[in-house]
Scaffold this motif. Structure first.
Motif, PDB file in Angstrom:
ATOM      1  N   THR A  13       0.827  -1.203   0.000  1.00 18.51           N
ATOM      2  CA  THR A  13       0.000   0.000   0.000  1.00 18.51           C
ATOM      3  C   THR A  13       0.865   1.259   0.000  1.00 18.51           C
ATOM      4  O   THR A  13       1.970   1.275   0.538  1.00 18.51           O
ATOM      5  CB  THR A  13      -0.948   0.032   1.213  1.00 18.51           C
ATOM      6  N   GLY A  14       0.312   2.304  -0.595  1.00 13.45           N
ATOM      7  CA  GLY A  14       1.006   3.584  -0.629  1.00 13.45           C
ATOM      8  C   GLY A  14       2.057   3.643  -1.715  1.00 13.45           C
ATOM      9  O   GLY A  14       2.274   2.698  -2.459  1.00 13.45           O
ATOM     10  N   HIS A  15       2.716   4.783  -1.791  1.00 18.46           N
ATOM     11  CA  HIS A  15       3.770   4.958  -2.784  1.00 18.46           C
ATOM     12  C   HIS A  15       5.082   4.409  -2.252  1.00 18.46           C
ATOM     13  O   HIS A  15       5.229   4.161  -1.045  1.00 18.46           O
ATOM     14  CB  HIS A  15       3.895   6.436  -3.182  1.00 18.46           C
ATOM     15  N   ARG A  16       5.998   4.217  -3.143  1.00 11.70           N
ATOM     16  CA  ARG A  16       7.321   3.714  -2.756  1.00 11.70           C
ATOM     17  C   ARG A  16       8.048   4.753  -1.894  1.00 11.70           C
ATOM     18  O   ARG A  16       7.905   5.956  -2.116  1.00 11.70           O
ATOM     19  CB  ARG A  16       8.166   3.432  -3.996  1.00 11.70           C
ATOM     20  N   PRO A  17       8.854   4.303  -0.950  1.00 14.99           N
ATOM     21  CA  PRO A  17       9.651   5.257  -0.175  1.00 14.99           C
ATOM     22  C   PRO A  17      10.709   5.925  -1.047  1.00 14.99           C
ATOM     23  O   PRO A  17      11.096   5.398  -2.091  1.00 14.99           O
ATOM     24  CB  PRO A  17      10.320   4.394   0.900  1.00 14.99           C
ATOM     25  N   SER A  18      11.191   7.048  -0.599  1.00 18.35           N
ATOM     26  CA  SER A  18      12.332   7.704  -1.241  1.00 18.35           C
ATOM     27  C   SER A  18      13.589   6.935  -0.863  1.00 18.35           C
ATOM     28  O   SER A  18      13.724   6.469   0.276  1.00 18.35           O
ATOM     29  CB  SER A  18      12.470   9.148  -0.761  1.00 18.35           C
ATOM     30  N   THR A  19      14.497   6.806  -1.803  1.00 23.34           N
ATOM     31  CA  THR A  19      15.763   6.117  -1.557  1.00 23.34           C
ATOM     32  C   THR A  19      16.886   6.895  -2.215  1.00 23.34           C
ATOM     33  O   THR A  19      16.648   7.736  -3.082  1.00 23.34           O
ATOM     34  CB  THR A  19      15.737   4.677  -2.116  1.00 23.34           C
ATOM     35  N   MET A  26      20.098   3.651   0.502  1.00 25.13           N
ATOM     36  CA  MET A  26      19.361   3.726   1.767  1.00 25.13           C
ATOM     37  C   MET A  26      17.932   4.172   1.535  1.00 25.13           C
ATOM     38  O   MET A  26      17.643   4.905   0.594  1.00 25.13           O
ATOM     39  CB  MET A  26      20.054   4.719   2.704  1.00 25.13           C
ATOM     40  N   GLN A  27      17.043   3.755   2.422  1.00 28.00           N
ATOM     41  CA  GLN A  27      15.650   4.210   2.438  1.00 28.00           C
ATOM     42  C   GLN A  27      15.598   5.483   3.267  1.00 28.00           C
ATOM     43  O   GLN A  27      16.112   5.526   4.385  1.00 28.00           O
ATOM     44  CB  GLN A  27      14.756   3.117   3.034  1.00 28.00           C
ATOM     45  N   LEU A  28      14.947   6.516   2.744  1.00 27.62           N
ATOM     46  CA  LEU A  28      14.982   7.829   3.385  1.00 27.62           C
ATOM     47  C   LEU A  28      13.712   8.201   4.141  1.00 27.62           C
ATOM     48  O   LEU A  28      13.725   9.129   4.941  1.00 27.62           O
ATOM     49  CB  LEU A  28      15.279   8.900   2.330  1.00 27.62           C
ATOM     50  N   ASP A  29      12.589   7.509   3.874  1.00 29.43           N
ATOM     51  CA  ASP A  29      11.347   7.818   4.573  1.00 29.43           C
ATOM     52  C   ASP A  29      10.505   6.541   4.687  1.00 29.43           C
ATOM     53  O   ASP A  29      10.936   5.477   4.268  1.00 29.43           O
ATOM     54  CB  ASP A  29      10.584   8.955   3.877  1.00 29.43           C
ATOM     55  N   VAL A  88      20.224  -6.364   7.064  1.00 24.87           N
ATOM     56  CA  VAL A  88      19.226  -5.396   7.534  1.00 24.87           C
ATOM     57  C   VAL A  88      19.970  -4.152   8.003  1.00 24.87           C
ATOM     58  O   VAL A  88      20.850  -4.228   8.867  1.00 24.87           O
ATOM     59  CB  VAL A  88      18.403  -5.962   8.713  1.00 24.87           C
ATOM     60  N   HIS A  89      19.603  -3.005   7.429  1.00 27.46           N
ATOM     61  CA  HIS A  89      20.245  -1.756   7.816  1.00 27.46           C
ATOM     62  C   HIS A  89      19.763  -1.290   9.192  1.00 27.46           C
ATOM     63  O   HIS A  89      18.604  -1.491   9.545  1.00 27.46           O
ATOM     64  CB  HIS A  89      19.947  -0.668   6.777  1.00 27.46           C
ATOM     65  N   PRO A  90      20.644  -0.632   9.928  1.00 27.61           N
ATOM     66  CA  PRO A  90      20.286  -0.161  11.273  1.00 27.61           C
ATOM     67  C   PRO A  90      19.423   1.102  11.228  1.00 27.61           C
ATOM     68  O   PRO A  90      19.168   1.671  10.161  1.00 27.61           O
ATOM     69  CB  PRO A  90      21.643   0.132  11.903  1.00 27.61           C
ATOM     70  N   TYR A  91      19.017   1.550  12.409  1.00 28.94           N
ATOM     71  CA  TYR A  91      18.273   2.800  12.593  1.00 28.94           C
ATOM     72  C   TYR A  91      19.012   3.917  11.880  1.00 28.94           C
ATOM     73  O   TYR A  91      20.237   3.965  11.945  1.00 28.94           O
ATOM     74  CB  TYR A  91      18.168   3.098  14.105  1.00 28.94           C
ATOM     75  N   PRO A  92      18.360   4.809  11.208  1.00 32.72           N
ATOM     76  CA  PRO A  92      16.915   4.955  11.062  1.00 32.72           C
ATOM     77  C   PRO A  92      16.349   4.277   9.812  1.00 32.72           C
ATOM     78  O   PRO A  92      15.168   4.380   9.527  1.00 32.72           O
ATOM     79  CB  PRO A  92      16.740   6.474  10.946  1.00 32.72           C
ATOM     80  N   ASP A  93      17.180   3.563   9.056  1.00 36.87           N
ATOM     81  CA  ASP A  93      16.798   3.020   7.754  1.00 36.87           C
ATOM     82  C   ASP A  93      15.851   1.819   7.844  1.00 36.87           C
ATOM     83  O   ASP A  93      14.704   1.890   7.422  1.00 36.87           O
ATOM     84  CB  ASP A  93      18.089   2.650   7.006  1.00 36.87           C
ATOM     85  N   HIS A  94      16.349   0.689   8.336  1.00 36.66           N
ATOM     86  CA  HIS A  94      15.588  -0.561   8.525  1.00 36.66           C
ATOM     87  C   HIS A  94      15.240  -1.287   7.235  1.00 36.66           C
ATOM     88  O   HIS A  94      14.525  -2.286   7.258  1.00 36.66           O
ATOM     89  CB  HIS A  94      14.320  -0.356   9.366  1.00 36.66           C
ATOM     90  N   SER A  95      15.730  -0.812   6.069  1.00 36.48           N
ATOM     91  CA  SER A  95      15.511  -1.555   4.832  1.00 36.48           C
ATOM     92  C   SER A  95      16.504  -2.717   4.779  1.00 36.48           C
ATOM     93  O   SER A  95      17.376  -2.846   5.644  1.00 36.48           O
ATOM     94  CB  SER A  95      15.697  -0.648   3.612  1.00 36.48           C
ATOM     95  N   LEU A  96      16.353  -3.546   3.768  1.00 40.06           N
ATOM     96  CA  LEU A  96      17.213  -4.709   3.602  1.00 40.06           C
ATOM     97  C   LEU A  96      17.778  -4.726   2.191  1.00 40.06           C
ATOM     98  O   LEU A  96      17.165  -4.194   1.265  1.00 40.06           O
ATOM     99  CB  LEU A  96      16.419  -6.008   3.791  1.00 40.06           C
ATOM    100  N   VAL A 132      14.752  -4.215  -0.271  1.00 39.82           N
ATOM    101  CA  VAL A 132      13.394  -4.480   0.202  1.00 39.82           C
ATOM    102  C   VAL A 132      13.101  -3.427   1.252  1.00 39.82           C
ATOM    103  O   VAL A 132      13.886  -3.219   2.188  1.00 39.82           O
ATOM    104  CB  VAL A 132      13.267  -5.913   0.776  1.00 39.82           C
ATOM    105  N   TYR A 133      11.983  -2.746   1.088  1.00 36.88           N
ATOM    106  CA  TYR A 133      11.654  -1.638   1.974  1.00 36.88           C
ATOM    107  C   TYR A 133      11.354  -2.121   3.391  1.00 36.88           C
ATOM    108  O   TYR A 133      10.853  -3.228   3.598  1.00 36.88           O
ATOM    109  CB  TYR A 133      10.460  -0.863   1.420  1.00 36.88           C
TER     110      TYR A 133
END
Length: 160
Positions: A13-19, A26-29, A88-96, A132-133
């Motif tokens: 659901t929703g739009h893709r996160p910014s990366t 990295m995932q930015l949001d 798995v990336h650490p805080y604040p990212d959490h993407s893989l 993976v988000y």
């Protein structure tokens, strides 16, 4: 049907996160308010042959999922470096990042769960590599676990 590859994935659901467009990728949001990374790490670490260590190919404090050498029976593109098959990336990212086997890789991208790594297919970077988000809730965590388990199955030679 292979038990490690679902027939379909739900649409995220929703739009893709910014990366970021380059490395570090990295995932930015859209990070979860209550990160689910620890639950993911605990479950994946229980799979046959898996051990945890700091990633060989990621920023500091990134948890890598590795296979014991005798369990690493997959093709070269099933791994990141050595026997690392996901991290798995650490805080604040959490993407893989992980190499997801086809056809699940294409399905995950199309359904909004993942995007190709900007260097996928370059020397030393698997052509299967995706981001993976970060899962935002328990339903999304279940889908992310499926993707990581497929990477584990591919890396351990369980996909055939």
């Amino acid at each position: 049907m292979n038990t490690f590859i679902p027939n379909t994935l739900p649409i995220r659901t929703g739009h893709r996160p910014s990366t970021t467009a380059a490395t570090p990728h990295m995932q930015l949001d859209q990070q979860p308010q209550n990160p689910l990374s620890q639950a993911l790490i605990e479950e994946i670490s229980q799979l046959d042959g898996v051990f945890l260590a700091w990633s060989d190919r990621a920023p500091p404090n990134t948890v890598g999922f590795f296979l014991k050498p005798e369990e690493a029976k997959g093709a070269e593109n099933a791994f990141m470096l050595s026997t690392e098959f996901a991290h798995v990336h650490p805080y604040p990212d959490h993407s893989l990042h992980l190499p997801v086997p086809e056809p699940l890789r294409s399905q995950a991208i199309e359904a909004g769960w993942a995007e190709p790594h900007p260097l996928a297919g370059y020397p030393t970077i698997s052509d299967l590599m995706v981001m993976v988000y970060a899962p935002r809730d328990k339903g999304e965590l279940a889908v992310v676990k499926t993707l990581v388990k497929s990477a584990w199955a591919n890396a351990s030679g369980r996909l055939g």
